[in-house]
Scaffold this active site. Structure first.
Site, short mmCIF file in Angstrom:
data_model
loop_
_atom_site.label_atom_id
_atom_site.label_comp_id
_atom_site.label_asym_id
_atom_site.label_seq_id
_atom_site.Cartn_x
_atom_site.Cartn_y
_atom_site.Cartn_z
N ARG A 148 130.98 113.92 -3.78
CA ARG A 148 130.56 114.70 -2.62
C ARG A 148 131.29 114.19 -1.38
O ARG A 148 131.59 113.00 -1.26
CB ARG A 148 129.04 114.60 -2.42
CG ARG A 148 128.25 115.23 -3.55
CD ARG A 148 126.79 115.38 -3.18
NE ARG A 148 126.57 116.39 -2.16
CZ ARG A 148 126.57 117.70 -2.39
NH1 ARG A 148 126.77 118.16 -3.61
NH2 ARG A 148 126.35 118.56 -1.42
N CYS B 263 128.22 125.62 5.45
CA CYS B 263 128.22 124.96 4.14
C CYS B 263 127.96 125.92 2.98
O CYS B 263 128.82 126.72 2.65
CB CYS B 263 127.27 123.78 4.15
SG CYS B 263 127.69 122.53 2.94
N HIS C 4 127.17 120.66 9.32
CA HIS C 4 125.77 120.96 9.10
C HIS C 4 124.87 120.68 10.28
O HIS C 4 125.27 120.02 11.23
CB HIS C 4 125.28 120.03 7.98
CG HIS C 4 125.02 120.77 6.74
ND1 HIS C 4 124.10 121.76 6.67
CD2 HIS C 4 125.54 120.64 5.50
CE1 HIS C 4 124.06 122.22 5.43
NE2 HIS C 4 124.93 121.56 4.71
N1 GLN Z 1 126.77 124.09 -2.90
C1 GLN Z 1 127.31 123.46 -1.80
C2 GLN Z 1 128.04 122.18 -2.04
O1 GLN Z 1 127.49 121.15 -2.41
C3 GLN Z 1 126.42 123.56 -0.64
C4 GLN Z 1 126.02 122.32 0.05
C5 GLN Z 1 125.32 122.49 1.31
O2 GLN Z 1 125.03 123.59 1.82
N2 GLN Z 1 125.01 121.34 1.87
O3 GLN Z 1 129.23 122.18 -1.89
#
Ligand code: GLN
Length: 250
Positions: free
Chosen positions: A132, A98, A199
């Site tokens: 998101r 990520c 993740h």
């Molecule tokens: N900056 C990133 C995003 O939101 C990282 C997110 C993450 O590591 N969960 O895309």
């Protein structure tokens, strides 16, 4: 002949900053599975201000984090950029998740057009989208030539960034968003680098991916001269299958 166990040196980069959703569980899996192959394992946690000894690193692990933490880590790692570039070209395995994935590219652009610099180790950028991309994800695992390996990878994603690149992807999205929610591709592979938006307990859920990384690390350090055996993964693969079915049935 004197039998000597092989040493595998796992380096966890900035666990105090990049550990969203317990990405450190991936370290435990790599260590246990290497030990089960009679490797002696060392885990080094490199924190802010510590030095990074790439000569003595067999695999690097970079987790995910918030945008703020990502910026701090990018700044800190910049002094190693040239050495990292050389090591990656030589095949140093890196698992980057990520925010750690985005860091490998040139930058991550926020909705207000502010750019969080990446390390520019690989030639891609990431831009934030207006929602998101969150949820369970399942992908079919691809080899470096883009062929289906006949196995799946399951997990969870949560990112604002959309990444587009021209490297081989880690997989083709069966359910979920992946790199950008558009092209059905997830993650990236380049030499020893495996980067992904998946993740948390990625390797506990996908022992075959853990073994692929371990083999890359042993090959990087010892060439082809390492012994290998399969492990009994019935229980882990039952959990994998359960998650796969649950994700695909949504
Ligand atoms: N900056 C990133 C995003 O939101 C990282 C997110 C993450 O590591 N969960 O895309």
């Amino acid at each position: 002949m004197i039998w000597m166990s092989k040493l595998l040196r796992i380096v966890h980069l900035f666990p105090e900053l990049l550990n969203l959703y317990a990405d450190q569980g991936n370290i435990a899996v790599l260590a246990k599975r290497a030990q089960a192959r009679d490797c002696e394992v060392s885990v080094q946690r490199v924190k802010l201000g510590d030095s990074l000894d790439l000569e003595n690193s067999d695999i690097l692990v970079l987790g995910g984090g918030s945008d703020r933490e990502q910026a701090v880590v990018a700044k800190e790692l910049m002094r190693y950029r040239a050495d990292l570039l050389t090591a990656i070209e030589a095949g140093l395995p890196v698992l980057a998740v990520c925010g750690g994935y985005q860091l490998l590219g040139h930058y991550y652009e926020l909705p207000n057009h502010e750019k969080i610099s990446g390390l520019g180790l690989l030639d891609f950028i990431t831009k934030a989208g207006n929602k998101r991309l969150i949820g369970d994800i399942a992908i079919s695992w691809l080899d470096e030539a883009g062929h289906d390996r006949g196995e799946t990878i399951v997990g969870f994603e949560n990112h604002g960034g959309r990444t587009i690149h021209s490297y081989p992807s880690l997989g083709r999205v069966l359910r979920g968003y992946g790199n950008n929610g558009d092209d059905q591709l997830e993650g990236l592979q380049y030499k020893g680098v495996v980067a992904t938006y998946i993740h948390g307990p990625l390797l506990p859920k996908n022992p075959h991916l853990a073994d692929d990384l371990l083999q890359k690390a042993l090959r990087y350090r010892y060439g082809e001269s390492f012994s290998w055996c399969s492990l009994d993964d019935q229980l882990a693969m039952r959990a994998h299958q359960f998650l796969l079915n649950r994700t695909l049935s949504r």
